[in-house]
Each structure stands twice: as C-alpha cells, then as structure tokens.
Design an enzyme around this catalytic site. Sequence first.
Site, PDB file in Angstrom:
ATOM      1  N   TRP A 183      47.617 -23.367  30.012  1.00 18.40           N
ATOM      2  CA  TRP A 183      46.339 -23.163  29.308  1.00 18.40           C
ATOM      3  C   TRP A 183      46.090 -24.273  28.293  1.00 18.40           C
ATOM      4  O   TRP A 183      44.990 -24.814  28.211  1.00 18.40           O
ATOM      5  CB  TRP A 183      46.395 -21.797  28.622  1.00 18.40           C
ATOM      6  CG  TRP A 183      45.154 -21.289  27.973  1.00 18.40           C
ATOM      7  CD1 TRP A 183      44.167 -20.551  28.559  1.00 18.40           C
ATOM      8  CD2 TRP A 183      44.790 -21.393  26.581  1.00 18.40           C
ATOM      9  NE1 TRP A 183      43.205 -20.200  27.633  1.00 18.40           N
ATOM     10  CE2 TRP A 183      43.569 -20.703  26.418  1.00 18.40           C
ATOM     11  CE3 TRP A 183      45.380 -21.996  25.476  1.00 18.40           C
ATOM     12  CZ2 TRP A 183      42.927 -20.602  25.175  1.00 18.40           C
ATOM     13  CZ3 TRP A 183      44.742 -21.904  24.241  1.00 18.40           C
ATOM     14  CH2 TRP A 183      43.532 -21.219  24.109  1.00 18.40           C
ATOM     15  N   ASP A 184      47.092 -24.624  27.510  1.00 15.86           N
ATOM     16  CA  ASP A 184      46.951 -25.665  26.482  1.00 15.86           C
ATOM     17  C   ASP A 184      46.527 -26.997  27.093  1.00 15.86           C
ATOM     18  O   ASP A 184      45.599 -27.645  26.621  1.00 15.86           O
ATOM     19  CB  ASP A 184      48.279 -25.877  25.739  1.00 15.86           C
ATOM     20  CG  ASP A 184      48.808 -24.619  25.092  1.00 15.86           C
ATOM     21  OD1 ASP A 184      48.871 -24.574  23.860  1.00 15.86           O
ATOM     22  OD2 ASP A 184      49.174 -23.679  25.819  1.00 15.86           O
TER      23      ASP A 184
END
Length: 237
Positions: A183-184
Amino acid sequence: MSCELTAVIPVYNDRMALTIAIPESLRRLEEITSSFELLVAEDGSDDGSAELVAEWEGRDPRVRLLHSDERLGRGCALSRAFRASQGEIFCYYDVDLATDMIHLRELIDAIRSGCDIATGSRLMPASKIDRDSGREIASRGYNALVRCILGSRLFDHQCGFKAFSYTCLKTLLPNVQAPHWFWDTELLVRAQRRGFRVCEFPIRWRQGEGTTVKLSDVTGMGSEILRLRWRLHAEKD
C-alpha cells in the site's frame, strides 16, 4: 474537518506495544497541536489490543478505537482509518515507534509548509538506522527495484512514518488496490505520477524486536511491483 491532525497507529496483536505507544503519542502530539485525534486502527487482534484502546478511549476523548472483527490487511486498515478520520492532515506510524518520535513535528510541518506527502526515509545518506544486515539488503534491493521498474525518485518507499494532506489522499485512494504492505509503495508511486509534491527526509530508526525480513521477500514484493507496472500502463495515467 473537525481537527487539524489525525494520527493513526495500525495495530495487529500489539497490546504490549500500545501501552507505550499511546501515552508517548499523546505527549508528542500535544507538543505539535492542540487540535488532534489519535486513531488506533485495530485490525482483527485477539490479544486484548481493542480492549486496551477502548479503556483509553473511555478516559481521553482524543483517543479513538477503529476496530475490525476480521483481518483486513495493513493497507486496507489504513484506508479505512482515513475514511473515518476528521483531520486536515493524516499521518501514521508503526506501533513499535521504530522511527524516533522526535521526527513527528518535522513530518507534520512538511505538510503545513506545502508538501502533499511527507515520508521518513531510512535510506538517505543522512539517515541513522539500527537493523540487521539481512533486512538492510532486502530493503535496499526492494527499493532499487521500485526506482528501476516504476520510475520512483524516492529512496525509501516502505518506511511506516508518513503524512498526507487530506486532499491528496482523497484523490489517490480510489485507485490504490494493494491491501497490505505494498500500500505504501503504490501510494507514493501514484502520487509522483500525478504530480503531487512528495517530501522525503532522513530519520533515526531502529529495528523492532521480533521483526524478520528474508531475502526471498524481495522476490515476493517484486511481483507486486510488476503488477502495479501493468496496471499503470493499462490505466494510461
């Protein structure tokens, strides 16, 4: 928006770490702004984490519990926390406080000064880190792949110490598909492609107890990188 800052701690079976993270977070946040909320995104824990946060919530209205009955994954838990947040600035950091909390003001001030995203970096020349060689090799290998394949200009994509303007994150999240650790990286890559201002700065960081990363993890994350490259090409961003 009802406050300036939402600080989020993603949690999965981290009750002991929370006993330190919550009071330390409140102390640091009070030094930065009087208008904040501390949101604990508790992701299907079964070790009493939710109950501990609920106790804090009962005696301090600035603490909020966001509980999930089932495991969502870190990325999904953070996306859910953003939708529940009330702050103009959204930040998150790891519950083990691996990044020295002295950097929290710097993180928030970067957004206040005009950055759309601010992120701590363990891999800039001025960064000071303490971790084992296996994790260091895996991290450098992974981030090199992201720069090479996805064209990112950043040193470190996975550091759990980031802040966003509300507008930026609201714009990016509908297209983010990664449910967990990637996600990051997906957020940072999409942000750069959309022309958002991403500010990276060196930090002091120490490896948390019980954290293990194998060299094989680089291969697994490599498949995520290739999938994102394909999706970006298909979307023609």
